[in-house]
Design an enzyme around this catalytic site. Structure first.
Site, PDB file in Angstrom:
ATOM      1  N   GLN A 143       0.944  -0.978   0.065  1.00 54.44           N
ATOM      2  CA  GLN A 143       0.100  -0.022  -0.184  1.00 54.44           C
ATOM      3  C   GLN A 143       0.774   1.353   0.283  1.00 54.44           C
ATOM      4  O   GLN A 143       0.349   2.438  -0.355  1.00 54.44           O
ATOM      5  CB  GLN A 143      -0.762  -0.174   1.229  1.00 54.44           C
ATOM      6  N   HIS A 148       0.968  -8.976   4.530  1.00 53.04           N
ATOM      7  CA  HIS A 148      -0.220  -7.985   4.521  1.00 53.04           C
ATOM      8  C   HIS A 148      -0.695  -8.253   3.128  1.00 53.04           C
ATOM      9  O   HIS A 148      -0.297  -7.200   2.287  1.00 53.04           O
ATOM     10  CB  HIS A 148       0.317  -6.689   5.240  1.00 53.04           C
ATOM     11  N   ASN A 203      -1.668 -10.752   8.774  1.00 56.52           N
ATOM     12  CA  ASN A 203      -2.670  -9.725   8.684  1.00 56.52           C
ATOM     13  C   ASN A 203      -3.974 -10.069   8.391  1.00 56.52           C
ATOM     14  O   ASN A 203      -4.335 -10.244   7.121  1.00 56.52           O
ATOM     15  CB  ASN A 203      -2.462  -8.185   8.004  1.00 56.52           C
ATOM     16  N   GLU A 204      -5.045 -10.020   9.210  1.00 52.20           N
ATOM     17  CA  GLU A 204      -6.502 -10.170   8.993  1.00 52.20           C
ATOM     18  C   GLU A 204      -6.933 -11.399   8.050  1.00 52.20           C
ATOM     19  O   GLU A 204      -7.320 -11.459   6.912  1.00 52.20           O
ATOM     20  CB  GLU A 204      -6.990  -9.145   7.974  1.00 52.20           C
ATOM     21  N   TYR A 218     -12.599  -1.268  13.075  1.00 47.36           N
ATOM     22  CA  TYR A 218     -13.035  -0.191  12.125  1.00 47.36           C
ATOM     23  C   TYR A 218     -14.726   0.357  12.699  1.00 47.36           C
ATOM     24  O   TYR A 218     -14.804   1.425  12.502  1.00 47.36           O
ATOM     25  CB  TYR A 218     -12.895  -0.449  10.799  1.00 47.36           C
ATOM     26  N   GLU A 233      -4.882  -1.454  14.267  1.00 47.46           N
ATOM     27  CA  GLU A 233      -5.470  -0.900  13.325  1.00 47.46           C
ATOM     28  C   GLU A 233      -6.664  -0.220  13.831  1.00 47.46           C
ATOM     29  O   GLU A 233      -7.344  -1.029  14.417  1.00 47.46           O
ATOM     30  CB  GLU A 233      -5.770  -1.533  11.907  1.00 47.46           C
ATOM     31  N   TRP A 243      -4.566   3.495  11.969  1.00 50.69           N
ATOM     32  CA  TRP A 243      -4.255   3.294  10.392  1.00 50.69           C
ATOM     33  C   TRP A 243      -4.929   4.526   9.800  1.00 50.69           C
ATOM     34  O   TRP A 243      -6.007   4.658   9.929  1.00 50.69           O
ATOM     35  CB  TRP A 243      -5.013   1.943  10.136  1.00 50.69           C
ATOM     36  N   GLU A 255      -5.717   1.999  -1.137  1.00 57.75           N
ATOM     37  CA  GLU A 255      -6.859   1.647  -0.284  1.00 57.75           C
ATOM     38  C   GLU A 255      -7.510   0.198  -1.065  1.00 57.75           C
ATOM     39  O   GLU A 255      -8.574   0.278  -1.461  1.00 57.75           O
ATOM     40  CB  GLU A 255      -7.861   2.478   0.030  1.00 57.75           C
ATOM     41  N   TRP A 256      -6.396  -0.673  -1.705  1.00 61.87           N
ATOM     42  CA  TRP A 256      -7.002  -1.791  -2.212  1.00 61.87           C
ATOM     43  C   TRP A 256      -8.181  -1.742  -3.182  1.00 61.87           C
ATOM     44  O   TRP A 256      -7.712  -0.864  -4.179  1.00 61.87           O
ATOM     45  CB  TRP A 256      -7.524  -2.842  -1.195  1.00 61.87           C
TER      46      TRP A 256
END
Ligand code: PNW
Length: 446
Positions: A24, A124, A168-169, A297, A356, A402, A409-410
């Protein structure tokens, strides 16, 4: 507006930082990195806004010194970054790109020289294309590939890391990417989704075992959590929320801490899991963690979907409060709920780090300044939620915003801005936003 909490409201040693991820921010075309599944996904029709990719991103590969100066000047203690698998192993395995390892070596030295603690995420989301072509996270060998990569990184920089997270995630890596189709490789296939849900945990366990075997501690994983609530009291909506809670919030942590998968999710996934999954759950997937990273989030409301043709029979909506530029509801109470629930039901007194938390906004530079009062309020309210969680007994050891920078942003490309530092993607100029200045004041050391 109430005054934000400050460093003095948190214990000595609590880590305040900001986070990024390799693909990113770095600029993937620099320094001999191999292609990743995000490069090909981004080029495909309809996957990413404007077909944007991470080729240049923030050019942190060349500008890291400037970015770390901003962190240090902002009174931060730590930087969470990730290593790009394809930068270090352009083919995913085999030959190492020495320039890639050298980059992370320089970055680490530059952090330590500024008194900043390095917090590393090994993976990530930038799966090397050569491995993605073999099925990536659906390939039963992926844990061995990842274990080899983890050892190569650890041998070069592991001893200087404050903490290391494997992945990550995993929910995004597996479910969002292989069943919901939203992230690379963009599959909508329950078999691929289920296999990835299991293989990502095997890969985590493999890396834990290998690094522990090298004498490393400070090892953990970063999971994403949302406050998953039913859209109504109707039985179908209650069931939908229970299924999504199992998939999003319980699958990974229960596998790691209790060696089981939640029944509400297994109902749909069991027929598609790879052979031997039950034995795997009593193996290295359960390797003890030194800490848990929590990304939070928003909350989501889940409802029964009468039109669903397969499992799960759910659809997801947002609440009715103010939302961010992502359309994500701003819901700080959810962070308190997630943290206290984790301590109560899953991890007890294990150190937890919010790795994050942040929000996107359509920020603009005006007269050399960026005013982002919405983000200042978001940070203030989530700091207060974390403070309450600590008062309620959660062993919360750090908070990473974050993100340090506006970045790639993907699926949304460069349109969504999460940074406390604005980036002009034409000139790559950095402009600290008002939220950066607010945090700098909060984090002053007395
Ligand atoms: C996280 N969802 O992604 C990632 O760790 C970051 O790389 C990313 O930039 C950040 O959050 C903001 O999006 C997520 O659809 C992406 O639920 C999507 C979801 C969750 C997290």
């Amino acid at each position: 507006m109430t005054d934000p909490l400050t460093r003095a409201d948190f214990p000595e040693g609590f880590l305040f930082g900001a986070a990024t991820a390799a693909y990113q921010v770095e600029g993937h075309r620099f320094g001999g990195a191999g292609p990743t599944h995000w490069d090909s996904f981004a080029a495909g029709p309809g996957n990413v806004v404007h077909n944007e990719d991470g080729a240049t991103a923030c050019d942190q590969y060349h500008r890291y010194a400037e970015d770390l100066d901003l962190l240090a000047a902002g009174n931060f203690d730590a930087y969470r970054f990730s290593t790009s698998w394809a930068r270090i192993l352009p083919e995913g395995r085999g030959a190492v790109n020495e320039a890639g390892l050298d980059y992370y070596d320089r970055l680490t030295d530059a952090l330590l020289a500024r008194g900043l603690a390095p917090v590393l995420t090994l993976y990530h989301w930038d799966m090397p294309s050569a491995l993605a072509d073999l099925g990536g996270w659906t390939n039963p060998d992926v844990h061995n590939w990842f274990g080899d990569f983890a050892e190569i990184v650890d041998a070069r920089i592991g001893d200087r890391m404050e903490r290391i997270a494997t992945i990550n995630e995993p929910w995004c890596v597996a479910w969002l990417s292989h069943f919901l189709g939203g992230h690379a490789p963009g599959l909508r296939d329950i078999r691929a989704g289920a296999r990835a849900m299991h293989h990502v945990l095997k890969a985590h366990g493999e890396a834990m075992t290998r690094l522990r075997g090298r004498g490393r501690d400070g090892l953990g994983i970063v999971l994403n959590f949302e406050d998953a609530q039913p859209a109504s009291d109707a039985p179908g909506d209650l069931e939908a929320a229970a299924i999504e809670d199992a998939l999003r919030n319980r699958w990974f942590i229960e596998a790691i801490t209790r060696g089981r998968y939640p029944a509400e999710a297994l109902e749909g996934l069991a027929p598609h899991l790879p052979e031997g999954w039950e034995e795997d759950l009593s193996g290295q997937i359960g390797a003890p963690l030194d800490w848990l990273g929590v990304n939070y989030y928003t909350r989501n409301l889940h409802a029964h979907d009468p039109e669903a043709t397969g499992w799960p029979p759910t659809r997801t909506a947002q609440g009715h409060r103010a939302t961010t530029q992502m359309g994500w509801e701003i819901f700080p109470e959810g962070l308190h709920r997630i943290l206290t629930r984790l301590a109560r039901d899953h991890v007890g007194g294990l150190p937890v780090v919010v790795t994050e938390n942040g929000m996107a906004w359509d920020d603009r530079v005006r007269d050399g300044r960026v005013d982002d009062p919405e983000r200042c309020a978001y940070i203030r309210d989530h700091l207060a939620a974390m403070h309450r969680a600590r008062a309620d007994g959660v062993n919360l050891a750090g908070f990473f915003y974050w993100s340090l920078l506006d970045n790639y942003e993907w699926a949304f490309g460069y349109e969504k801005r999460f940074g406390i530092v604005h980036v002009d993607f034409e000139t790559l100029q950095r402009t600290p936003k008002a939220s950066y200045h607010m945090l700098k004041t909060c984090l002053e050391r007395t």
